[in-house]
Design a protein around this motif. Sequence first.
Motif, PDB file in Angstrom:
ATOM      1  N   PHE A 520       0.903  -1.249   0.120  1.00  0.00           N
ATOM      2  CA  PHE A 520       0.074   0.134   0.157  1.00  0.00           C
ATOM      3  C   PHE A 520       0.682   1.369   0.203  1.00  0.00           C
ATOM      4  O   PHE A 520       0.651   2.358  -0.809  1.00  0.00           O
ATOM      5  N   PHE A 521       1.669   1.442   1.023  1.00  0.00           N
ATOM      6  CA  PHE A 521       2.879   2.560   1.089  1.00  0.00           C
ATOM      7  C   PHE A 521       3.602   2.781  -0.208  1.00  0.00           C
ATOM      8  O   PHE A 521       4.045   3.879  -0.689  1.00  0.00           O
ATOM      9  N   GLU A 522       4.009   1.644  -0.805  1.00  0.00           N
ATOM     10  CA  GLU A 522       4.823   1.474  -1.860  1.00  0.00           C
ATOM     11  C   GLU A 522       4.087   2.105  -3.193  1.00  0.00           C
ATOM     12  O   GLU A 522       4.531   2.883  -4.096  1.00  0.00           O
ATOM     13  N   SER A 523       2.785   1.807  -3.200  1.00  0.00           N
ATOM     14  CA  SER A 523       1.960   2.158  -4.289  1.00  0.00           C
ATOM     15  C   SER A 523       1.898   3.857  -4.295  1.00  0.00           C
ATOM     16  O   SER A 523       1.485   4.354  -5.449  1.00  0.00           O
ATOM     17  N   ILE A 524       1.994   4.267  -2.993  1.00  0.00           N
ATOM     18  CA  ILE A 524       1.900   5.835  -2.813  1.00  0.00           C
ATOM     19  C   ILE A 524       3.072   6.514  -2.975  1.00  0.00           C
ATOM     20  O   ILE A 524       2.997   7.645  -3.823  1.00  0.00           O
ATOM     21  N   THR A 525       4.080   6.055  -2.402  1.00  0.00           N
ATOM     22  CA  THR A 525       5.327   6.559  -2.222  1.00  0.00           C
ATOM     23  C   THR A 525       6.524   6.017  -2.933  1.00  0.00           C
ATOM     24  O   THR A 525       7.511   6.766  -3.158  1.00  0.00           O
ATOM     25  N   GLY A 526       6.408   4.810  -3.418  1.00  0.00           N
ATOM     26  CA  GLY A 526       7.584   4.129  -3.879  1.00  0.00           C
ATOM     27  C   GLY A 526       8.500   3.301  -2.679  1.00  0.00           C
ATOM     28  O   GLY A 526       9.397   2.816  -3.173  1.00  0.00           O
ATOM     29  N   TYR A 527       8.012   3.593  -1.694  1.00  0.00           N
ATOM     30  CA  TYR A 527       8.595   2.925  -0.531  1.00  0.00           C
ATOM     31  C   TYR A 527       7.882   2.050   0.313  1.00  0.00           C
ATOM     32  O   TYR A 527       6.691   2.471   0.690  1.00  0.00           O
ATOM     33  N   ARG A 528       8.033   0.956   0.656  1.00  0.00           N
ATOM     34  CA  ARG A 528       7.327   0.084   1.510  1.00  0.00           C
ATOM     35  C   ARG A 528       7.126   0.560   2.989  1.00  0.00           C
ATOM     36  O   ARG A 528       6.296   0.234   3.643  1.00  0.00           O
ATOM     37  N   SER A 529       8.206   1.332   3.452  1.00  0.00           N
ATOM     38  CA  SER A 529       8.172   1.906   4.840  1.00  0.00           C
ATOM     39  C   SER A 529       9.139   3.138   4.521  1.00  0.00           C
ATOM     40  O   SER A 529       9.734   3.324   3.495  1.00  0.00           O
ATOM     41  N   ALA A 530       9.060   4.047   5.564  1.00  0.00           N
ATOM     42  CA  ALA A 530       9.543   5.472   5.385  1.00  0.00           C
ATOM     43  C   ALA A 530      11.256   5.331   5.409  1.00  0.00           C
ATOM     44  O   ALA A 530      11.615   4.180   6.221  1.00  0.00           O
ATOM     45  N   PRO A 531      11.901   5.933   4.759  1.00  0.00           N
ATOM     46  CA  PRO A 531      13.051   6.019   4.783  1.00  0.00           C
ATOM     47  C   PRO A 531      13.963   6.234   6.016  1.00  0.00           C
ATOM     48  O   PRO A 531      13.103   6.738   6.968  1.00  0.00           O
ATOM     49  N   ALA A 532      14.820   5.893   6.202  1.00  0.00           N
ATOM     50  CA  ALA A 532      15.698   5.837   7.528  1.00  0.00           C
ATOM     51  C   ALA A 532      16.253   7.242   7.571  1.00  0.00           C
ATOM     52  O   ALA A 532      16.509   7.811   6.644  1.00  0.00           O
TER      53      ALA A 532
END
Length: 744
Positions: A520-532
């Motif tokens: 879900f987050f990858e579809s919006i941001t390109g990342y599966r979780s927030a960058p470090a």
Amino acid sequence: MDDEELLKQLEAFTDRSETIAATGNEAADDTQVTDKLGSESANKSVSEPNDERISNPPDQPATFDVHAFLAGLDAIFDAHGAATKAGPYLEQAAVDAENARDNAGLLTVLNETMGFYRSQGRHKDNQWVIQRALELALRMGLEGSEAWTTTLINAATAQRAAGNMDQAEELYQMALDSARHTLSPTDRRLAALHNNLSMVYSETNRNDKAEAELREALRILESSSPNADTDLDVASTHTNLALVLLAEHRLNEADQQATQALNIYRNGHLEHSAHYASALAGAAQVRFTAGDYAAAVDLYRRSLAVIDECYGRDTDYYRVTEENLRQAEAAASADTASATNAGTDDATSSASVLSAAVQPSTESATAMSAVPSALSASSARAAAQPISDTPSSSNSTTDSPSPISGLALARAYWLTYGKPMIAAKYPQYQGRIAAGLVGHGSECYGFDDAISHDHDFGPRFCLWLTDDDYAAIGAQLQADYDALPHECMGYTRIDATTATPRAAQSSASRRDGVFAIGDFFESITGYRSAPADDRPHEWLMLDEATLAAATNGAVFADPLGDFSAARQGFTFMPDDVRLALISRRIGMMAQAGQYNVPRMLERGDGAAAWLSINEFVHAAASLVFLMNEPVTVGYLPYYKWQFAALRRLSLRVATRLADVCEQLESLLRLSSTACYGGAGFGEGGRGAAPAIAQVNGIIEHICAEVVTELKREGLTRSDETFLEWQRPYVEEHIQSDATCLRSL
């Protein structure tokens, strides 16, 4: 008035009682600012006259007696005349306090009005009262005082009752910060604050936090009460705790808490208190959930009688309880019919069990698909704003549905169809599936209106699973989601045949249904979780509109907390990145606004000047959000909703650069004349010159405000108003060595 005389006035009000604001018995508005503030009434007037106040004739100075005001208000409530008499009384008192130029007295009136308007469901009217009370308290310099703490509590409670949960939680947190310095650890107002904060947590599906707040409130009350067995505030907190435990499916514990609350009312002979109505309604909720419908009917009827006596029938409080009664009566009738059809005569009402308020029930929970809502507020000066656990679907066939926001429709669709489906088909997973509506679409920002209904509007929600759970049940759960009824509350669900291409369900960017959290987050941001935090270059690749889409909306349920944790990760922009973006924004404001706008206008290149103004406006709007910190206020959304978001942020309490929004709108309004007015056109035939002067003046005024705010935040030591020269000072605070964070 000297300090010694003011101190005497302050002490004169310490004996006025304060009651607890709570889910079952809420009276935060009864937390009087006059307790520790006092009122400069009688023949005195405050030293800070309000410019809006009416001048008094020199020979007939107006006075305002706060003692008489509070006594008169109490008399109205004691005589149960609030429904018809309290409103006019409060309005006249505000005028009297204004005429007397009595700031302290006016603040007392505004606090009382907040509570009364809340009890009457006048939430729109209350927004003005809330804002005025907070502004008045700040103007009086009350920050850091008990009066400021109690005003924050009252304002937060009014916002919570209005359904403005974000504003309510922010105000409650501000009140907690203030209370640490202004209230003793055993002050009952601190218990009120914990009670109220628990309601926000409860109503946003954070029951564990709600329970913790209530336990703390109960500890404070019991430790400070001369007799906890007859203490109304203790009873209120037991009712609140019962409802939270009920939401956690801990029926027996909820039953014990509800019964204990009723016992306190009986022991203290408090059955005619307005608070008693909520205790009865809370007990009715417990009995209904236990399947004891006859007892629920009896308790709801008794609750209605108290509400009618204390508030009258034309209130949200009465209407909600009446609806709950109807649900309980229908369930009781169905239960009796079922027993009769089964050939038994054992359909005897068990109303006496809990109506006697003596023994806790030992019945186990019965699975219910439609539980009447718990009253989420009450007191002598407050009333319910309930949220039904299962919204009615009776409107699903209505030809002309009532207007509703997309988030409210999504929540209704989830509660009516989604939640029961999961309980029935995926019982082993119902404690693992998150639900809500987040992502693309105006409804996810809360900006949708009737115009939004012409495309891609309808009942929908998202279900979020861990990777393992998605692999196990994702496909089947999606099929079951697709098979849900396509109508809810008169609205039809969008699908591939009715959606616009952007929202087509067959596309990779679908907006609802079942998702793995990372997908879900990858579809919006390109990342599966927030960058470090140590990957600032990745954060800088995420524009604010993308981050806004990933963190907007509402989560209706998240038993594991995994989705909320992932979502929250995107709100925690590293401070070094935030500072780098602040530097970039002020750089663009200097380049586009302070440098290029006047140059392009002087050249007569209206198109270039207009584009420069647009760059300045966008940079300034972004800066307002960055200065207020995304973790607190979110991110600036994409262009269509930037000003809607900016206006909403500007109305929040203690917003930095709050007036920039209005100035930017004036700037845009003047741009046409400034850029294309020409000689003799616009502004009364005077040509573009006056508009150009105003445009340049607004830009410089905003930039000067930004410098003031940078200094207030400790981000600069310079008074230079050309913002480009402020960038090195801001970047001094960046800790990382990453070159991408600094200007060239």
